[in-house]
Design a protein around this motif. Structure first.
Motif, PDB file in Angstrom:
ATOM      1  N   GLU A 765      50.211  36.116  29.413  1.00  0.00           N
ATOM      2  CA  GLU A 765      49.023  35.607  30.091  1.00  0.00           C
ATOM      3  C   GLU A 765      48.612  36.451  31.299  1.00  0.00           C
ATOM      4  O   GLU A 765      47.445  36.478  31.687  1.00  0.00           O
ATOM      5  N   TYR A 766      49.576  37.169  31.912  1.00  0.00           N
ATOM      6  CA  TYR A 766      49.253  37.942  33.106  1.00  0.00           C
ATOM      7  C   TYR A 766      49.044  39.430  32.804  1.00  0.00           C
ATOM      8  O   TYR A 766      48.909  40.222  33.730  1.00  0.00           O
ATOM      9  N   THR A 769      46.002  41.374  34.491  1.00  0.00           N
ATOM     10  CA  THR A 769      46.241  41.691  35.897  1.00  0.00           C
ATOM     11  C   THR A 769      47.292  42.791  36.025  1.00  0.00           C
ATOM     12  O   THR A 769      47.160  43.704  36.852  1.00  0.00           O
ATOM     13  N   THR A 770      48.326  42.710  35.201  1.00  0.00           N
ATOM     14  CA  THR A 770      49.364  43.737  35.220  1.00  0.00           C
ATOM     15  C   THR A 770      48.771  45.108  34.934  1.00  0.00           C
ATOM     16  O   THR A 770      49.100  46.100  35.597  1.00  0.00           O
ATOM     17  N   SER A 804      43.519  37.153  34.345  1.00  0.00           N
ATOM     18  CA  SER A 804      44.717  36.553  33.766  1.00  0.00           C
ATOM     19  C   SER A 804      44.341  35.267  33.054  1.00  0.00           C
ATOM     20  O   SER A 804      43.335  34.620  33.371  1.00  0.00           O
TER      21      SER A 804
END
Length: 975
Positions: A765-766, A769-770, A804
Motif C-alpha cells: 500500500e505504501y 510513496t516509497t 499511498s
C-alpha cells in the motif's frame, strides 16, 4: 467519608439520590485534594474545559470528595449533572444517559433541535413525546451524535458553568470510554468541569479501561487526584463527630483504627456507626473495641440481626440494584406491608438510604450492596433474579437499559436460558443501532453460549464478528470467524465464515492463511454461479489472490463474478461484488479507470443506507480520485464517507476524510491548515488506537517541515547510524536525503532498491510513496543505475499522482519523478514528462507539486542551455511566484543555487558522463580498486563495477588505464 453529601441548591441539575441526601457524615481531611478540584472549577468557569480523575481503592472516599466539591460549586452557580456506570448489567453510554436527558429536559432544545434528536438516537431512547416502547432510530442516524453531545454540553455550559460527574469508570463499557474521550478532546473551550471517579487496582480494571485512563492522563486540562487513607488527625475528627466519642480520647482511638483499617474512609465511617449504636467502648468496665477486618465482616454482623423474612426482602433489594423504587420492590416481594419493616431496619443499620423525593431507596456504597449479595445463598439469589425478571418483563418497555436488565436477571435465574438468549440478542440489536458495536458483539457472543444448536450458535457468532468489524477490532472479528470455520459442519456456514475471515484479513493487510481457508470452504460448497453466497466467496477469493499473491488471475476471476452477479439482477449482491473488487485497485495503477467506475456505481447502489458499502465507495473514490486527478470524485468520496458515518458506520469513517483533507491542504500550500488537521488526526489515532499508532503523523509532519524548511533541528538527533527497523525505512531514507547525509542514504538506498526487495514490495500500500523517496535519494546520489531500475515501476503510474493506498502521503505527479529520472540518466528527454506533471498539478490545484515540477524543469534546462536561457528564467520565475506566497522554502532555497551552479561549468561536463561516473573516474585515476571505490562512495562493489563498464562504453576506451589517460588529457580530471 461516605458518599452522602450536603444537599446542593434546589436549582442545580444534580439528580436526587445520595448526592442530595440531607444526612451525611462530617467531611474531614482532603484539604489539598479539594483545593485542586476548586482550581479546576475556576479554570472551567473561565472557559477552559477541565477534567479531574479521582482515583482510589473501594471505599477511599472518591464519591464523598466529589460530592463535597460539587456542593460548593453549586453555591457558586454551577449546574451539576451526575451519572454512573453499573456493575451488573453495563449499558452503552450509561453514565451519560441521565445527565444528557436531564440537560435536554431542563435546558430545552438547541438552535435547530438536531442535537436533541441525535442524543436520543445515541442513547437508544424514545424521542420526546414518543412511544417509550418503540425502537430507537429517529430522523438523525449518525455517530454525529458524539458531536451532538459535545454541542449540547457546550451550549449548556454557556447558559451556566457545568459540572459533569462520571462515577465508577472501572465499570465502564467501551462505548462509554469512547464518548468520554471524545468529550474531553472536542470541548476544550467549554465552561465544563468533568469529575471522574474510578478504582485503580488492576483487579478492577480491564486492559481497555487501563488504556483509556492512561490516554486521558496525557490530555491538556486533565489532572488526577489519588486518594490514600485518612491520617490520624482526620480519623480522630471523624470519630469525635460520628461516633460520639469524647474528643479528648479520640486521638488515642484513632491510632488503633488507622493501624487496623489503613485509614479507609468508608470502613471507618461504618465503624463509627457501630460505635454510636453500641455506645462508648470505655463506658463499661472491661469493654474492648472490636474492629472488623473486612467490609463483609462489618455488614455481615448487621445482616445477621435481620429476621429471616426481612433478610429475604433485603436480599431482593440488593438484586434490584444499587438504587430502586419502592413500588418495584413491593411488586417483587408481593407485599408492601411486609416490605416496610425490613426497609426500616435496613435504614436503621445503615444498609440502605431513603430517597423520599423519588419514593425510593439505595445502598450507601457498592460495598454494602455487594456484602448482601455475597452473603445470600445461591439458590435464593437465583430465585430473586427470577422474580425480578418477571416483574420487569410485565412492566418495562423495550429501551436499551430495560432490555439489558432483563437479560441480566434472566441470565442469573434458573431455567431461563431461552429468555436470557432472547434479551441478549435484543440488547445486541439495540446496541448495534446505537453504534455501541463492542457491546453488541459481547451480547451476541454471550447469547451464542446459550444456544441449543450449533447452527444457531454459529450464526450469532458471525453477528458478533460483524459487530467487531464495525468497532474496528478486525483481529478479534477474524478470530471469531476462524472459530466458526473450524467448528461448522454446514458448508454454507463455513463458507460465510471463511468469507468473513478473508474480509478481516483484507482490512488487516491480507495473508495467505485467509485465502487458503476460503479456497477450502469454496471447494466444499456446491459450485453455483447463481448462488449469492458462492459469488461472495468467489469475489473474496479474487480479492485475496490479488492482494496476497499478486496474481493476474484475480482480475479475470473478479470480472467473471461481476458479470454473473449483474446477471442475477440483485443489486445487493452486485454491490457486495463491487465492494470486494475495489481492493484489486490496491497496488494496480492500471486498474484506476475501471475501479473508479465501479466505485461510482457502488455509491449509487449503496445510497439506500448501507454504511459499510458507502464507506467503501467513499474510500476508493477518494483514493482513485487523488490518483487520477479527478477532484470531483474526491469531493464525492468525502460526501460518501460522511454519509456512511451518519448512517452508523464505524469511527474510521470519520478519520479517513480528514486524512484526505490533510493531503489537499498540504498540496495546495495551506501548511498551517494541514498542521492543524494533522494534529487532529494524531489525537484521534491516540484515542482509538493507542499512543503507539501515530506513525502516520510522523510522515505528515515530515512532509510539512520539508517544504517549509524546518528540518534543520533533525540534524541534532539523526546520526546516520539508525537501524532500518527503528522506523519506516523509506521515510528514514527521505530524511537522510533532505539532510544531505550521503553515506547513510547510500546504504539505505542500496537495501531498498534491491531488485528482490522492489519485487516483494511492488504491490504494497505504501509503494507509491516509497518510489518517490527512492527516486529523490537516487537523484541526490547521482545514481543512474538505480534510477534506471526504478523507472519501469514509476512509469506504471504515468499520468497519475503517486498516493499511498491509505492517503497517508500524497507525493504528486508520477511524471515529475519520471522527468527527474530522465534528466539524471540522460536516456530520454524529460521535458514531456515535466509538462505532463505540470498539467496534472494545475488540474488538481496542487500548488506545491507544480512549484516542485517547475523547479526540476528549470534545473534540467539550466544544465542544457545555461542559466540565462529564457525558458530557464521563465520556469524559475513561475516557481518563485508559486512558492513565495505559501512559504515553500524547499523551492525558494533551490532557485538561487540552481542558477549559480548552472553558471559554473562542471568539470567534465562535455564528457557525456554523469556526476557519479566522473567521481568514479577520478578514483580510477588515483589507482583505486573497485572495492576501494565502493568504500569511498558508500556504494556496493557491483555498482562500482557497473559504473566503470559504463565509463568504458561512453568513452570508447578498452580498459581503466586508457580511460584514466583520456580523462586527464581532456581535463575531466585534474592531472
Amino acid at each position: 467519608m461516605s458518599v452522602a453529601a450536603p444537599r446542593p441548591p434546589q436549582d442545580t441539575l444534580s439528580p436526587t439520590g445520595w448526592w442530595a441526601h440531607p444526612e451525611g457524615p462530617k467531611f474531614v481531611g482532603r484539604a489539598d485534594e479539594l483545593r485542586l478540584l476548586e482550581r479546576a472549577w475556576s479554570s472551567a468557569v473561565r472557559g477552559r474545559r477541565q477534567a479531574v480523575l479521582v482515583l482510589g481503592e473501594a471505599g477511599a472516599g472518591k464519591s464523598r470528595l466529589v460530592a463535597e466539591a460539587i456542593a460548593r460549586f453549586a453555591q457558586d452557580g454551577a449546574a451539576v449533572v451526575v451519572g454512573g456506570c453499573l456493575p451488573d448489567a453495563p449499558v452503552a453510554y450509561e453514565p451519560f444517559r441521565a445527565p444528557l436527558l436531564r440537560l435536554v429536559e431542563n435546558l430545552g432544545e438547541t438552535s435547530d433541535g438536531r442535537e436533541v434528536d441525535a442524543v436520543h438516537d445515541l442513547l437508544a431512547a424514545p424521542p420526546p413525546g414518543g412511544n417509550p416502547g418503540s425502537s430507537p432510530g429517529g430522523s438523525v442516524r449518525a455517530p454525529e451524535a458524539f458531536e451532538a453531545v459535545v454541542s449540547l454540553l457546550r451550549w449548556a455550559s454557556v447558559k451556566r458553568p457545568l459540572t459533569l460527574v462520571v462515577e465508577d469508570l472501572h465499570w465502564a463499557t467501551q462505548s462509554t470510554l469512547d464518548l468520554l474521550g471524545w468529550i474531553v478532546r472536542r470541548a476544550p473551550d467549554a465552561h465544563l468541569l468533568i469529575l471522574i471517579t474510578s478504582r485503580t487496582t488492576r483487579a478492577n480494571l480491564s486492559e481497555v479501561q487501563l488504556g483509556a485512563l492512561t490516554e486521558l492522563y496525557r490530555l491538556p486540562g486533565v489532572n488526577t487526584v489519588e486518594l490514600s487513607g485518612l491520617k490520624t488527625a482526620d480519623i480522630a475528627a471523624m470519630v469525635a463527630a460520628e461516633a460520639g466519642i469524647d474528643p479528648a480520647r479520640a486521638p488515642a482511638l484513632a491510632d488503633g483504627l488507622l493501624a487496623q483499617t489503613a485509614g479507609n474512609p468508608f470502613l471507618l465511617q461504618e465503624i463509627c456507626r457501630d460505635l454510636r449504636r453500641r455506645g462508648d467502648p470505655e463506658a463499661a468496665p472491661g469493654a474492648v473495641l472490636h474492629v472488623p477486618e473486612t467490609v463483609r465482616e462489618l455488614f455481615g454482623a448487621r445482616i445477621q440481626e435481620f429476621p429471616d423474612a426481612e433478610r429475604r426482602i433485603l436480599e431482593l433489594s440488593a438484586v434490584l440494584g444499587a438504587r430502586f423504587a419502592s413500588p418495584l420492590l413491593d411488586a417483587v416481594t408481593g407485599s408492601a406491608v411486609e416490605t416496610m419493616p425490613a426497609l426500616d431496619r435496613a435504614i436503621d443499620l445503615g444498609l440502605l438510604i431513603p430517597f423520599p423525593d423519588e419514593a425510593g431507596f439505595g445502598f450507601p456504597h457498592a460495598l454494602a450492596r455487594q456484602s448482601v449479595l455475597d452473603l445470600t445463598p445461591p439458590g435464593r439469589l437465583a430465585a430473586g433474579h427470577g422474580r425480578v425478571a418477571d416483574v420487569l418483563e410485565a412492566r418495562s418497555g423495550q429501551t436499551l437499559p430495560e432490555v439489558e436488565r432483563l437479560a441480566h436477571h434472566n441470565l442469573n435465574a434458573y431455567g431461563r436460558v431461552a429468555k436470557a438468549r432472547h434479551y441478549l440478542v435484543r440488547a445486541a440489536e439495540l446496541a448495534d443501532r446505537s453504534w455501541a458495536y463492542a457491546e453488541a458483539a459481547q451480547h451476541y457472543r454471550r447469547a451464542s453460549e446459550l444456544c441449543d444448536t450449533a447452527a444457531e450458535r454459529h450464526q450469532l457468532l458471525l453477528c458478533s464478528a460483524d459487530c467487531l468489524q464495525s468497532s474496528g477490532d478486525y483481529g478479534a472479528a477474524r478470530e471469531v470467524a476462524e472459530h466458526v470455520v473450524s467448528e461448522a459442519v454446514d458448508s454454507g456456514t463455513r463458507l460465510a465464515a471463511a468469507t468473513l475471515v478473508e474480509t478481516e484479513a483484507t482490512l488487516l493487510g491480507g495473508d495467505l492463511r485467509a485465502v487458503q481457508l476460503l479456497v477450502t470452504a469454496l471447494a466444499q460448497y456446491p459450485s453455483d454461479l447463481r448462488d449469492p453466497r458462492y459469488l461472495r466467496g468467489l469475489v473474496g477469493l479474487s480479492r485475496g489472490l490479488g492482494q496476497v499473491l499478486g496474481s493476474s488471475d484475480s482480475v479475470r476471476l473478479y470480472d467473471v463474478v461481476l458479470a454473473e452477479a449483474t446477471g442475477l439482477g440483485d443489486s445487493r449482491v452486485v454491490a457486495e461484488v463491487l465492494e470486494a473488487g475495489l481492493a484489486l485497485a490496491f497496488g494496480r495503477p492500471g486498474r484506476t479507470v475501471e475501479a473508479l467506475r465501479a466505485a461510482r456505481e457502488l455509491t449509487a447502489l449503496a445510497r439506500p443506507g448501507d454504511a459499510q458499502k458507502l464507506g467503501a465507495s467513499g474510500f476508493f473514490r477518494c483514493l482513485l480520485g487523488l490518483r487520477s486527478g479527478s477532484m470531483e470524485d474526491v469531493r464525492a468520496g468525502v460526501v460518501d464517507y460522511r454519509l456512511a458515518y451518519d448512517l452508523g458506520g464505524h469511527l474510521w469513517f470519520a478519520y479517513w476524510p480528514e486524512v484526505v483533507e490533510f493531503d489537499l491542504r498540504f498540496m495546495r500550500g495551506d501548511f498551517a491548515g494541514a498542521t492543524q488537521v494533522g494534529a487532529w488526526l494524531r489525537d484521534w489515532v491516540v484515542e482509538h488506537q493507542g499512543a503507539d499508532a501515530v506513525a502516520h503523523y510522523g510522515v505528515h509532519m515530515f512532509q510539512i517541515h520539508r517544504e517549509t524548511g524546518h528540518l534543520g533541528g533533525a540534524r541534532n538527533v539523526v546520526t546516520g547510524h539508525e537501524s532500518p527497523s527503528d522506523c519506516w525505512a523509506p521515510a528514514q531514507l527521505a530524511l537522510y536525503t533532505e539532510l544531505h547525509m550521503a553515506r547513510p542514504a547510500r546504504r539505505l538506498l542500496d537495501m531498498l532498491a534491491d531488485e528482490a526487495v522492489l519485487e516483494r514490495n511492488s504491490r504494497t500500500e505504501y509503494m507509491p510513496t516509497t518510489l518517490s523517496y527512492l527516486v529523490e535519494a537516487a537523484v541526490f546520489l547521482d545514481d543512474p543505475e538505480t534510477l534506471r531500475r526504478l523507472r519501469p515501476l514509476v512509469a506504471e503510474h504515468r499520468g497519475l499522482n503517486l498516493v499511498s493506498d491509505q492517503f497517508v502521503a500524497l507525493s504528486g505527479a508520477a511524471d515529475r519523478y519520471l522527468g527527474m529520472i530522465d534528466a539524471t540518466t540522460g536516456d530520454t528527454d524529460p521535458i514531456p514528462a515535466f509538462d505532463a506533471a505540470a498539467e496534472l498539478a494545475q488540474r488538481c490545484g496542487f500548488q506545491v507539486d507544480l512549484a516542485l515540477t517547475l523547479t526540476a524543469r528549470a534545473r534540467h534546462l539550466a544544465r542544457i542551455h545555461g542559466p540565462a536561457a529564457p525558458d530557464v528564467l521563465d520556469a524559475v520565475a513561475q516557481a518563485r511566484a508559486l512558492a513565495e506566497p505559501i512559504g515553500q522554502h524547499r523551492v525558494l532555497r533551490a532557485l538561487p543555487g540552481l542558477t549559480e551552479r548552472a553558471a559554473a561549468p562542471r568539470a567534465g561536463a562535455d564528457s557525456g558522463l554523469t556526476q557519479r561516473e566522473l567521481e568514479v573516474l577520478r578514483l580510477v585515476c588515483r589507482g583505486a580498486s573497485n572495492r576501494e571505490i565502493a568504500q569511498t562512495l558508500t556504494i556496493s562493489k557491483n555498482t562500482s563495477a557497473n559504473h566503470i563498464r559504463s565509463i568504458l562504453t561512453k568513452t570508447g576506451t578498452a580498459n581503466r588505464t586508457q580511460a584514466a589517460t583520456l580523462a586527464m588529457s581532456r581535463g575531466w580530471v585534474p592531472a
